[in-house]
Design an enzyme around this catalytic site. Structure first.
Site, PDB file in Angstrom:
ATOM      1  N   MET A  24     -68.844  46.495 -26.841  1.00 26.13           N
ATOM      2  CA  MET A  24     -69.833  45.453 -25.510  1.00 26.13           C
ATOM      3  C   MET A  24     -70.600  44.601 -25.878  1.00 26.13           C
ATOM      4  O   MET A  24     -70.660  43.954 -25.040  1.00 26.13           O
ATOM      5  CB  MET A  24     -70.962  47.439 -26.386  1.00 26.13           C
ATOM      6  CG  MET A  24     -70.827  48.498 -25.394  1.00 26.13           C
ATOM      7  SD  MET A  24     -70.882  47.442 -23.218  1.00 26.13           S
ATOM      8  CE  MET A  24     -72.013  47.117 -23.286  1.00 26.13           C
ATOM      9  N   GLY A  73     -78.963  49.018 -26.241  1.00 21.64           N
ATOM     10  CA  GLY A  73     -77.674  50.454 -25.837  1.00 21.64           C
ATOM     11  C   GLY A  73     -77.240  51.073 -26.805  1.00 21.64           C
ATOM     12  O   GLY A  73     -76.138  52.209 -26.226  1.00 21.64           O
ATOM     13  N   THR A  74     -77.035  51.042 -27.997  1.00 18.37           N
ATOM     14  CA  THR A  74     -76.356  52.334 -29.397  1.00 18.37           C
ATOM     15  C   THR A  74     -77.051  53.713 -28.475  1.00 18.37           C
ATOM     16  O   THR A  74     -78.432  53.357 -29.377  1.00 18.37           O
ATOM     17  CB  THR A  74     -76.755  51.209 -30.401  1.00 18.37           C
ATOM     18  OG1 THR A  74     -76.463  49.765 -30.486  1.00 18.37           O
ATOM     19  CG2 THR A  74     -76.182  51.827 -31.705  1.00 18.37           C
ATOM     20  N   THR A  75     -76.289  54.237 -29.406  1.00 21.24           N
ATOM     21  CA  THR A  75     -76.354  55.787 -29.249  1.00 21.24           C
ATOM     22  C   THR A  75     -76.395  56.155 -30.319  1.00 21.24           C
ATOM     23  O   THR A  75     -75.473  55.976 -31.476  1.00 21.24           O
ATOM     24  CB  THR A  75     -75.382  56.225 -28.280  1.00 21.24           C
ATOM     25  OG1 THR A  75     -74.157  55.737 -28.878  1.00 21.24           O
ATOM     26  CG2 THR A  75     -75.691  55.814 -26.940  1.00 21.24           C
ATOM     27  N   LYS A 125     -65.165  56.260 -29.925  1.00 23.95           N
ATOM     28  CA  LYS A 125     -66.185  56.209 -29.908  1.00 23.95           C
ATOM     29  C   LYS A 125     -66.834  57.552 -31.247  1.00 23.95           C
ATOM     30  O   LYS A 125     -66.330  58.625 -31.348  1.00 23.95           O
ATOM     31  CB  LYS A 125     -66.936  57.105 -29.300  1.00 23.95           C
ATOM     32  CG  LYS A 125     -68.290  57.654 -28.820  1.00 23.95           C
ATOM     33  CD  LYS A 125     -69.274  57.849 -27.030  1.00 23.95           C
ATOM     34  CE  LYS A 125     -70.096  58.224 -26.994  1.00 23.95           C
ATOM     35  NZ  LYS A 125     -70.902  56.611 -27.229  1.00 23.95           N
ATOM     36  N   GLY A 185     -68.374  43.463 -31.183  1.00 23.32           N
ATOM     37  CA  GLY A 185     -67.740  45.035 -30.786  1.00 23.32           C
ATOM     38  C   GLY A 185     -67.098  44.882 -29.159  1.00 23.32           C
ATOM     39  O   GLY A 185     -67.564  43.297 -28.645  1.00 23.32           O
ATOM     40  N   HIS A 244     -64.274  60.230 -23.319  1.00 20.32           N
ATOM     41  CA  HIS A 244     -64.468  58.607 -24.276  1.00 20.32           C
ATOM     42  C   HIS A 244     -63.552  58.618 -24.886  1.00 20.32           C
ATOM     43  O   HIS A 244     -62.690  59.481 -25.360  1.00 20.32           O
ATOM     44  CB  HIS A 244     -65.855  58.789 -24.715  1.00 20.32           C
ATOM     45  CG  HIS A 244     -67.001  58.639 -24.300  1.00 20.32           C
ATOM     46  ND1 HIS A 244     -67.243  59.565 -23.550  1.00 20.32           N
ATOM     47  CD2 HIS A 244     -68.064  57.083 -23.625  1.00 20.32           C
ATOM     48  CE1 HIS A 244     -69.266  59.161 -23.533  1.00 20.32           C
ATOM     49  NE2 HIS A 244     -69.049  58.185 -23.050  1.00 20.32           N
ATOM     50  N   HIS A 245     -63.217  56.557 -24.867  1.00 21.31           N
ATOM     51  CA  HIS A 245     -62.082  56.274 -26.260  1.00 21.31           C
ATOM     52  C   HIS A 245     -62.665  57.217 -27.659  1.00 21.31           C
ATOM     53  O   HIS A 245     -63.019  57.464 -27.971  1.00 21.31           O
ATOM     54  CB  HIS A 245     -62.844  54.881 -26.019  1.00 21.31           C
ATOM     55  CG  HIS A 245     -63.670  54.191 -26.488  1.00 21.31           C
ATOM     56  ND1 HIS A 245     -63.667  54.506 -28.138  1.00 21.31           N
ATOM     57  CD2 HIS A 245     -64.139  54.417 -26.063  1.00 21.31           C
ATOM     58  CE1 HIS A 245     -65.155  53.765 -28.281  1.00 21.31           C
ATOM     59  NE2 HIS A 245     -65.909  53.805 -26.831  1.00 21.31           N
ATOM     60  N   ASN A 296     -76.858  54.200 -21.378  1.00 24.91           N
ATOM     61  CA  ASN A 296     -75.763  54.090 -20.412  1.00 24.91           C
ATOM     62  C   ASN A 296     -76.870  53.141 -19.410  1.00 24.91           C
ATOM     63  O   ASN A 296     -77.678  53.106 -18.469  1.00 24.91           O
ATOM     64  CB  ASN A 296     -76.046  55.512 -19.113  1.00 24.91           C
ATOM     65  CG  ASN A 296     -74.393  55.053 -18.774  1.00 24.91           C
ATOM     66  OD1 ASN A 296     -74.105  54.342 -18.324  1.00 24.91           O
ATOM     67  ND2 ASN A 296     -73.330  56.207 -18.985  1.00 24.91           N
ATOM     68  N   PHE A 297     -76.610  51.568 -19.335  1.00 23.21           N
ATOM     69  CA  PHE A 297     -76.659  50.859 -18.503  1.00 23.21           C
ATOM     70  C   PHE A 297     -75.756  50.925 -17.084  1.00 23.21           C
ATOM     71  O   PHE A 297     -75.745  49.948 -16.944  1.00 23.21           O
ATOM     72  CB  PHE A 297     -76.868  49.701 -18.806  1.00 23.21           C
ATOM     73  CG  PHE A 297     -77.759  49.177 -20.568  1.00 23.21           C
ATOM     74  CD1 PHE A 297     -78.890  49.058 -19.353  1.00 23.21           C
ATOM     75  CD2 PHE A 297     -77.386  49.272 -21.154  1.00 23.21           C
ATOM     76  CE1 PHE A 297     -80.104  48.598 -20.874  1.00 23.21           C
ATOM     77  CE2 PHE A 297     -78.518  49.273 -22.424  1.00 23.21           C
ATOM     78  CZ  PHE A 297     -80.261  48.532 -21.509  1.00 23.21           C
TER      79      PHE A 297
HETATM   80  P1  NAD Z   1     -67.976  48.506 -31.451  1.00 19.66           P
HETATM   81  O1  NAD Z   1     -67.760  49.803 -32.198  1.00 19.66           O
HETATM   82  O2  NAD Z   1     -66.833  48.276 -30.593  1.00 19.66           O
HETATM   83  O3  NAD Z   1     -68.750  47.791 -32.471  1.00 19.66           O
HETATM   84  C1  NAD Z   1     -69.829  47.643 -32.802  1.00 19.66           C
HETATM   85  C2  NAD Z   1     -70.042  47.157 -33.708  1.00 19.66           C
HETATM   86  O4  NAD Z   1     -71.068  46.541 -34.513  1.00 19.66           O
HETATM   87  C3  NAD Z   1     -69.296  46.608 -34.229  1.00 19.66           C
HETATM   88  O5  NAD Z   1     -68.121  45.041 -34.449  1.00 19.66           O
HETATM   89  C4  NAD Z   1     -69.839  46.672 -36.044  1.00 19.66           C
HETATM   90  O6  NAD Z   1     -69.036  45.381 -36.573  1.00 19.66           O
HETATM   91  C5  NAD Z   1     -70.824  46.250 -35.785  1.00 19.66           C
HETATM   92  N1  NAD Z   1     -71.746  46.250 -36.416  1.00 19.66           N
HETATM   93  C6  NAD Z   1     -72.204  47.832 -37.392  1.00 19.66           C
HETATM   94  N2  NAD Z   1     -73.719  47.557 -37.879  1.00 19.66           N
HETATM   95  C7  NAD Z   1     -73.756  46.073 -37.911  1.00 19.66           C
HETATM   96  C8  NAD Z   1     -74.914  45.219 -38.161  1.00 19.66           C
HETATM   97  N3  NAD Z   1     -75.693  45.686 -39.626  1.00 19.66           N
HETATM   98  N4  NAD Z   1     -75.412  44.444 -38.046  1.00 19.66           N
HETATM   99  C9  NAD Z   1     -74.000  43.865 -36.852  1.00 19.66           C
HETATM  100  N5  NAD Z   1     -73.365  44.156 -36.141  1.00 19.66           N
HETATM  101  C10 NAD Z   1     -72.912  45.151 -36.962  1.00 19.66           C
HETATM  102  O7  NAD Z   1     -68.659  49.881 -30.811  1.00 19.66           O
HETATM  103  P2  NAD Z   1     -69.255  49.462 -29.409  1.00 19.66           P
HETATM  104  O8  NAD Z   1     -68.208  49.948 -28.006  1.00 19.66           O
HETATM  105  O9  NAD Z   1     -69.355  47.889 -28.902  1.00 19.66           O
HETATM  106  O10 NAD Z   1     -70.054  50.379 -28.570  1.00 19.66           O
HETATM  107  C11 NAD Z   1     -71.604  50.149 -29.874  1.00 19.66           C
HETATM  108  C12 NAD Z   1     -72.647  50.484 -29.401  1.00 19.66           C
HETATM  109  O11 NAD Z   1     -72.929  50.636 -27.459  1.00 19.66           O
HETATM  110  C13 NAD Z   1     -71.970  52.643 -29.643  1.00 19.66           C
HETATM  111  O12 NAD Z   1     -73.261  53.194 -30.146  1.00 19.66           O
HETATM  112  C14 NAD Z   1     -72.136  52.816 -27.634  1.00 19.66           C
HETATM  113  O13 NAD Z   1     -71.747  54.711 -28.465  1.00 19.66           O
HETATM  114  C15 NAD Z   1     -72.832  52.281 -27.131  1.00 19.66           C
HETATM  115  N6  NAD Z   1     -72.428  52.120 -26.109  1.00 19.66           N
HETATM  116  C16 NAD Z   1     -73.759  51.912 -24.677  1.00 19.66           C
HETATM  117  C17 NAD Z   1     -73.113  51.914 -23.888  1.00 19.66           C
HETATM  118  C18 NAD Z   1     -74.675  51.522 -22.567  1.00 19.66           C
HETATM  119  O14 NAD Z   1     -74.690  52.082 -21.471  1.00 19.66           O
HETATM  120  N7  NAD Z   1     -76.259  51.732 -23.099  1.00 19.66           N
HETATM  121  C19 NAD Z   1     -72.365  51.581 -23.021  1.00 19.66           C
HETATM  122  C20 NAD Z   1     -71.143  51.434 -24.166  1.00 19.66           C
HETATM  123  C21 NAD Z   1     -70.954  51.971 -25.426  1.00 19.66           C
END
Ligand code: NAD
Length: 232
Positions: A11, A78-80, A142, A9, A138-139, A105-106
């Protein structure tokens, strides 16, 4: 470094782009198709990746991380929104001698903001007329609210002053990558400490720095360990 990215996605794609810029080799990029409960996360599927980067969804992360832990992989996630599963996943990582670095948050700026917020919280202990609250924006896509970063900030502040509620207000609007504010309001004045991410590349860069740090380590870590030079 040979890396795999799980979740393609916003990130995941930012991590792939940043990894290539830093000269890393993206040997596997695994999306949702065929990866229910981490089914695609096999030794062959990961193609010899030294570090796996996991950015998916709150409901997918525990399955992916459990699978990667059983393989003894080094993983940056980084998934939350899956914090309640962390103790069980951490045990699996320790048992398999793998490595997991997790952070809500990285960005370096958020780390600095947490420090500044802790200083304000200490000073506020002597100022009962001043209220304090966290606001995060956030967008619209989220999935979790409050954000993982807001919850981390709240836990930091509660540790310093458990007598205050440190409430969180969440706003979901437009395309905002991530904004966190500590709002302090007194009888005749206010303070706003704000951290605003302009580009997801800020998170992707931090995640890659974390992966480079994790490459030679085993155990469970957070981004704080990377920034403060933790050893393991
Ligand atoms: P997004 O919705 O754009 O992307 C998530 C992706 O995961 C989608 O493309 C989806 O198809 C995919 N997915 C779902 N199940 C899956 C699986 N079993 N295997 C592989 N892929 C799968 O979201 P995003 O904006 O990319 O954010 C992803 C996560 O990171 C969220 O939890 C968000 O809160 C978090 N995030 C963390 C930071 C950080 O700095 N730690 C920063 C931004 C976002």
């Amino acid at each position: 470094m040979r890396i795999a990215v799980v979740g393609l996605g916003r990130m995941g794609r930012a991590v792939v782009a940043e990894a290539r810029q830093r000269g890393h080799d993206v040997v596997a990029a695994i999306g949702r198709d065929g990866n229910a409960d981490g089914a695609a996360l096999t030794r062959e599927g990961l193609a010899g990746a030294e570090v796996v980067f996991e950015f998916t969804r709150p409901d997918a992360a525990p399955g992916n991380l459990a699978r990667l832990a059983r393989l003894g992989q080094r993983v940056v996630t980084g998934t939350t929104g899956w914090a309640s599963e962390l103790p069980a996943i951490a045990r699996m990582v320790e048992e398999s001698d793998g490595a997991l670095l997790h952070a809500a948050n990285f960005s370096i700026g958020m780390h600095l903001t947490r420090h500044a917020a802790r200083i304000l919280a200490r000073l506020l202990r002597h100022l009962p007329d001043y209220d304090a609250a966290i606001r995060e924006t956030h967008h619209r896509k989220k999935l979790d609210a409050p954000s993982g970063s807001a919850l981390v900030l709240q836990a930091d502040l509660r540790e310093i002053d458990p007598s205050r509620p440190w409430p969180i207000a969440s706003l979901r609007v437009g395309a905002v990558p991530g904004t966190h504010e500590l709002v302090v309001d007194g009888p005749r004045e206010s303070i706003t400490l704000a951290h605003t991410v302009r580009d997801r590349a800020a998170f992707a860069e931090g995640a890659l720095v974390a992966g480079e740090w994790l490459r030679t380590r085993s155990g469970v870590f957070t981004f704080d360990d990377v920034i403060t030079g933790g050893t393991a």
